[in-house]
Write a protein that holds these residues in place. Structure first.
Motif, PDB file in Angstrom:
ATOM      1  N   ALA A  85       0.816  -1.219   0.000  1.00  0.00           N
ATOM      2  CA  ALA A  85       0.000   0.000   0.000  1.00  0.00           C
ATOM      3  C   ALA A  85       0.849   1.268   0.000  1.00  0.00           C
ATOM      4  CB  ALA A  85      -0.918  -0.013   1.216  1.00  0.00           C
ATOM      5  N   HIS A  86       2.156   1.102   0.176  1.00  0.00           N
ATOM      6  CA  HIS A  86       3.028   2.282   0.292  1.00  0.00           C
ATOM      7  C   HIS A  86       4.045   2.415  -0.837  1.00  0.00           C
ATOM      8  CE1 HIS A  86       1.301   2.028   4.324  1.00  0.00           C
ATOM      9  NE2 HIS A  86       1.513   3.322   4.379  1.00  0.00           N
ATOM     10  N   VAL A  87       3.895   1.583  -1.856  1.00  0.00           N
ATOM     11  CA  VAL A  87       4.862   1.668  -2.961  1.00  0.00           C
ATOM     12  C   VAL A  87       4.388   2.716  -3.973  1.00  0.00           C
ATOM     13  CG1 VAL A  87       5.939   0.403  -4.862  1.00  0.00           C
ATOM     14  CG2 VAL A  87       5.584  -0.719  -2.648  1.00  0.00           C
ATOM     15  N   VAL A  88       5.173   3.772  -4.082  1.00  0.00           N
ATOM     16  CA  VAL A  88       4.831   4.835  -5.035  1.00  0.00           C
ATOM     17  C   VAL A  88       5.262   4.414  -6.438  1.00  0.00           C
ATOM     18  CG1 VAL A  88       5.158   7.283  -5.612  1.00  0.00           C
ATOM     19  CG2 VAL A  88       5.205   6.546  -3.226  1.00  0.00           C
ATOM     20  N   ARG A  89       6.409   3.777  -6.514  1.00  0.00           N
ATOM     21  CA  ARG A  89       6.929   3.328  -7.810  1.00  0.00           C
ATOM     22  C   ARG A  89       7.839   2.138  -7.601  1.00  0.00           C
ATOM     23  NH1 ARG A  89      10.360   7.583 -11.271  1.00  0.00           N
ATOM     24  NH2 ARG A  89       8.327   8.539 -11.593  1.00  0.00           N
TER      25      ARG A  89
ATOM     26  N   ILE B  18      11.021   0.340  -9.098  1.00  0.00           N
ATOM     27  CA  ILE B  18      12.110   0.563 -10.045  1.00  0.00           C
ATOM     28  C   ILE B  18      12.609  -0.802 -10.499  1.00  0.00           C
ATOM     29  CG2 ILE B  18      14.423   1.518 -10.369  1.00  0.00           C
ATOM     30  CD1 ILE B  18      13.781   3.489  -8.135  1.00  0.00           C
TER      31      ILE B  18
ATOM     32  N   ASP C 120      14.898  -3.695 -11.391  1.00  0.00           N
ATOM     33  CA  ASP C 120      16.226  -4.044 -10.885  1.00  0.00           C
ATOM     34  C   ASP C 120      16.718  -3.004  -9.868  1.00  0.00           C
ATOM     35  OD1 ASP C 120      18.483  -5.509 -10.499  1.00  0.00           O
ATOM     36  OD2 ASP C 120      19.542  -4.725 -12.248  1.00  0.00           O
ATOM     37  N   GLY C 121      15.790  -2.551  -9.052  1.00  0.00           N
ATOM     38  CA  GLY C 121      16.167  -1.560  -8.043  1.00  0.00           C
ATOM     39  C   GLY C 121      15.174  -1.593  -6.907  1.00  0.00           C
ATOM     40  N   PRO C 122      15.309  -0.655  -5.978  1.00  0.00           N
ATOM     41  CA  PRO C 122      14.427  -0.638  -4.814  1.00  0.00           C
ATOM     42  C   PRO C 122      13.038  -0.090  -5.152  1.00  0.00           C
ATOM     43  CG  PRO C 122      15.926   1.221  -4.756  1.00  0.00           C
ATOM     44  CD  PRO C 122      16.289   0.437  -5.981  1.00  0.00           C
TER      45      PRO C 122
ATOM     46  N   VAL D  87      10.233   2.795  -4.474  1.00  0.00           N
ATOM     47  CA  VAL D  87      10.087   4.128  -3.892  1.00  0.00           C
ATOM     48  C   VAL D  87       8.960   3.984  -2.872  1.00  0.00           C
ATOM     49  CG1 VAL D  87       9.532   6.532  -4.307  1.00  0.00           C
ATOM     50  CG2 VAL D  87      10.868   5.247  -5.998  1.00  0.00           C
TER      51      VAL D  87
ATOM     52  N   PHE E 149       6.672   5.047   0.401  1.00  0.00           N
ATOM     53  CA  PHE E 149       6.096   6.222   1.067  1.00  0.00           C
ATOM     54  C   PHE E 149       6.073   6.031   2.585  1.00  0.00           C
ATOM     55  CE2 PHE E 149       2.798   9.122   2.529  1.00  0.00           C
ATOM     56  CZ  PHE E 149       3.099  10.275   1.810  1.00  0.00           C
TER      57      PHE E 149
ATOM     58  N   SER F 162      11.193  14.327   0.579  1.00  0.00           N
ATOM     59  CA  SER F 162      10.267  13.719  -0.373  1.00  0.00           C
ATOM     60  C   SER F 162       9.263  12.755   0.256  1.00  0.00           C
ATOM     61  CB  SER F 162      11.061  12.958  -1.439  1.00  0.00           C
ATOM     62  OG  SER F 162      11.686  11.845  -0.836  1.00  0.00           O
TER      63      SER F 162
ATOM     64  N   CYS G  64       9.663   9.944   1.111  1.00  0.00           N
ATOM     65  CA  CYS G  64       9.892   8.597   0.595  1.00  0.00           C
ATOM     66  C   CYS G  64      11.330   8.177   0.879  1.00  0.00           C
ATOM     67  CB  CYS G  64       9.699   8.551  -0.920  1.00  0.00           C
ATOM     68  SG  CYS G  64       7.983   8.670  -1.426  1.00  0.00           S
TER      69      CYS G  64
ATOM     70  N   MET H 165      14.118   4.822  -0.569  1.00  0.00           N
ATOM     71  CA  MET H 165      14.278   3.777  -1.579  1.00  0.00           C
ATOM     72  C   MET H 165      14.569   2.487  -0.843  1.00  0.00           C
ATOM     73  SD  MET H 165      14.146   5.686  -4.193  1.00  0.00           S
ATOM     74  CE  MET H 165      15.089   5.833  -5.656  1.00  0.00           C
TER      75      MET H 165
END
Ligand code: SF4
Lengths: 198, 482
Positions: free
Chosen positions: B30-34, B36, B38-40, B42, B44, B173, B175, B177
């Protein structure tokens, strides 16, 4: 643009074959009183490095002139304990750019990358090889190639690859940091915040 | 008013699929803004706590980049790590500490962040004041530049410690990562024995898993031992999750949780409460949801615990002998180094060892229940003459409760002094340092070399064990007194 870029590093290394090196050893709490990120290298491993009267402890590796370099090699479970980024600052400020171990504590690993130190996780067997190579010849060098994601010992030619996620790798290679990334997506975050409900 | 500006409303559920999911997945996703590639993620953050030690450099970072705090109403500042525990009304003597406290006050004022500084009636250890003021709520994501932020997981929140770079990220921000950790469930079922407290449960689990046993995982604690546990106890358990390497630990919210929160100052009220409650009740692991790793322990196997070495995994039942090197699976060199530092021998009995200091406090065991437990043993007894005891409430609210409930009288009669709230000897950044070579039975969370002062030797234990040592002057089985 928080730090230097990292591509290939060839350097001698400092061995610290101790397990569970915790952040209270890396930088004891009483040295966390600064309000700026300066001078932490002086107190790196303070209580292992100096006696109570401030004289250097001769048997500690940082006080042994035979060993130097930009790579610190530690025993397994390196960096356990507190979230203090000061531990990573101290390692960076002292001059290290890479820490090698067979296992890292999570928060330390994240902090290291965030300040521009590359944590390289190798197998237990390779770690033993590194310690042996340095013991045999403290002047031997190690090459860490971030692009290729490999670590190579000059002494034996032994090479092992390591993992790092693509995003963090790209950050280190280019000297970007997460704040740059987050600033660039501020509008998306604001939009998320207005609809987000918990 | 922060409530009005607060960007988060209390309602609705974010069910993405009908697949059974874990409590952790529900809150995380419920807290994932984006995401990425092959990455972490983002990620919230709903609530951000800051203190004087790990925030100044983050604020400097904002200044040097010329950026602002995005949602100042989601960040709360309290001074705790570096504060004296006596004479708090006087100016702080150590200029470096004073400077950090002033920086926190200045930065909070500059960016409009609520600040509970020294002397404020709400001041106290960050992980004590967050819950007791209703800032910590189920389903939230909570971070702070202190690894024991995992404490807040007791409410069914995802809470973990972050570094200063991440403090700067949250300020700028809201947020950070984060790669999503793996999931672990630890079940403890059965009836806990006499004098076996939540602290013993967690020290037992850490001894079983070792200090790196849960690295890379987020833990959910389940089973009737946790269901029956008070919120204070659940906080003690979640607090120590980091000591086995886990990023955090959490417990599904239930009636005990809701009862604790209801009526607290910053908790939702009226219609907002009803909405929140309806949502909070959905926060549990569905039947059939899977974990990457699962452990089961029996409550009956747990004794009052004590540590004998220099990491929190080196713990054992208080009546046992220190393990022999030959019984260890590995790490013999580290074990030997550790015993040498502690001045102990393998196979020794811990009972009867002389103790010099007793510390009760910290975000692990600095809540009212802990002082009740301590008082239940010292009542009608006297402090051992050679013991120096530091009794430090986790907050002013706890301090007030200690006085109201008559615990202070019990302590005074037994020859103990009550100090003022703060982290104190948990990390010994202030003057509360255990001298080199001295032994301290401590209710805090870390027994690392020098953690409680250069050369100090720490035995981690529960408030009962601390109380038993305080009145006898030696390591004592608290079951004798209960
Ligand atoms: S009491 Fe100890 S662990 Fe808790 S917040 Fe303070 S320093 Fe950190």
């Amino acid at each position: 643009m928080a730090y230097d870029t990292f591509t290939v590093l060839t350097s001698t290394a400092v061995p610290l074959p101790i397990e569970n090196v915790d952040t209270d050893q890396i930088i004891p709490a009483r040295f966390l009183k600064a309000t700026e990120r300066k001078g932490f290298g002086d107190n790196l491993f303070r209580d292992w490095r100096y006696n109570n009267d401030e004289s250097p402890k001769k048997d500690f590796v940082l006080n042994n002139p035979i060993y130097s370099g930009k790579i610190l090699v530690g025993g397994t479970n390196f960096g356990s304990g507190s979230s203090r980024e000061h531990a990573a600052w101290a390692i960076y400020d002292y001059g290290f750019r890479c820490v090698v171990s067979s296992f890292f504590a999570d928060i330390f690993k994240g902090n290291a990358i965030n300040v521009g130190i590359l944590p390289v996780q190798v197998s237990e067997a390779f770690l033993v090889q590194i310690f042996k190579a340095i013991e045999a010849d403290p002047a031997t060098s190690i090459t860490v190639d971030l692009n290729a994601q490999t670590i190579k010992l000059a002494a034996t030619g032994a090479t092992e690859s390591f993992t790092i996620n693509g995003y963090k790798k790209n950050n280190l290679i280019n000297g970007f940091d997460d704040i740059d990334y987050l600033q660039a997506m501020k509008e998306d975050i604001k939009a998320f915040a207005t609809t987000h409900s918990i | 008013m922060w409530e009005q500006n607060f960007p988060i409303k209390y309602f609705k559920k974010i069910s993405m699929s009908n697949k059974p999911s874990t409590l952790f997945d529900k809150v995380w996703d419920a807290h994932v803004v984006r995401k990425i590639e092959d990455g972490p993620d983002v990620f919230f953050i709903d609530r951000h706590f800051i203190h004087e030690v790990t925030s100044p450099v983050a604020f400097l970072g904002l200044e040097s980049r010329g950026i602002d705090v995005m949602f100042p109403d989601c960040t709360f500042a309290t001074a705790d790590h570096n504060t004296p525990t006596i004479n708090q009304h006087l100016p702080v003597a150590d200029p470096l500490s004073a400077n950090q406290l002033q920086a926190l006050e200045r930065n909070s004022a500059k960016y409009g962040i609520s600040h509970w500084g020294l002397g404020d009636p709400k001041n106290g250890i960050v992980h004590v004041v967050g819950p007791e003021n209703g800032i910590t709520l189920p389903g939230m994501t909570i971070v702070c530049g202190d690894s024991h932020t995992s404490t807040h997981g007791a409410f069914g929140a995802i809470a973990f410690g972050i570094g200063t770079s991440e403090v700067e990220m949250v300020l700028s921000s809201q947020c950070i990562m984060q790669p999503k950790p793996k999931k672990m469930r630890i079940n403890v079922n059965g009836q806990l024995g006499k004098a076996v407290t939540p602290k013993d449960v967690t020290l037992y689990i850490i001894a079983q898993l070792t200090t790196a046993g849960a690295t890379g995982y987020f833990v959910e604690y389940a089973g009737d031992v946790f269901e029956k546990m008070s919120m204070e106890g659940r906080m003690t358990v979640c607090n120590m999750s980091i000591e086995m390497g886990a990023r955090g630990g959490m417990i599904a919210p239930d009636e005990t949780t809701f009862k604790y929160i209801n009526g607290r100052e910053k908790a939702p009220k009226g219609a907002a409460w009803d909405k929140a409650l309806a949502y909070w009740k959905t926060l549990k692991t569905d039947a059939g949801a899977s974990f990457d790793k699962e452990y089961n322990f029996e409550a009956a196997d747990i004794e009052p615990m004590i540590t004998y070495g220099t990491n929190p995994g080196m713990g054992m039942g208080i009546s046992k002998h220190i393990p022999k090197a030959t019984d260890l699976a590995g790490g013999v060199a580290t074990y030997e180094k550790s015993l040498k530092y502690m001045g102990f021998e393998e196979d020794q009995l811990m009972i009867g060892k002389k103790v010099d200091y007793v510390f009760i406090g910290s975000c692990t065991n600095g809540r009212i229940e802990d002082f009740r437990a301590f008082a239940s043993i010292v009542k009608g007894r006297k402090k051992a003459d050679h013991i120096t005891a530091w009794i430090v409430p986790g907050s002013h609210i706890v301090e007030a409760q200690i006085k109201e409930e008559g615990i202070l009288d019990i302590l005074t009669e037994a020859g103990f002094l009550l100090r003022q709230p703060g982290c104190s000897a948990c990390l010994a950044m202030n003057d509360d340092k255990i001298p080199a070579g001295k032994y301290a039975v401590s209710t805090s969370n870390r027994n690392f070399e020098g953690r409680q002062g250069p050369g100090s030797r720490t035995l981690l234990a529960s408030p009962y064990v601390a109380a038993a040592a305080a009145v006898t002057g030696v390591v004592t089985d608290p079951r004798e007194f209960l």
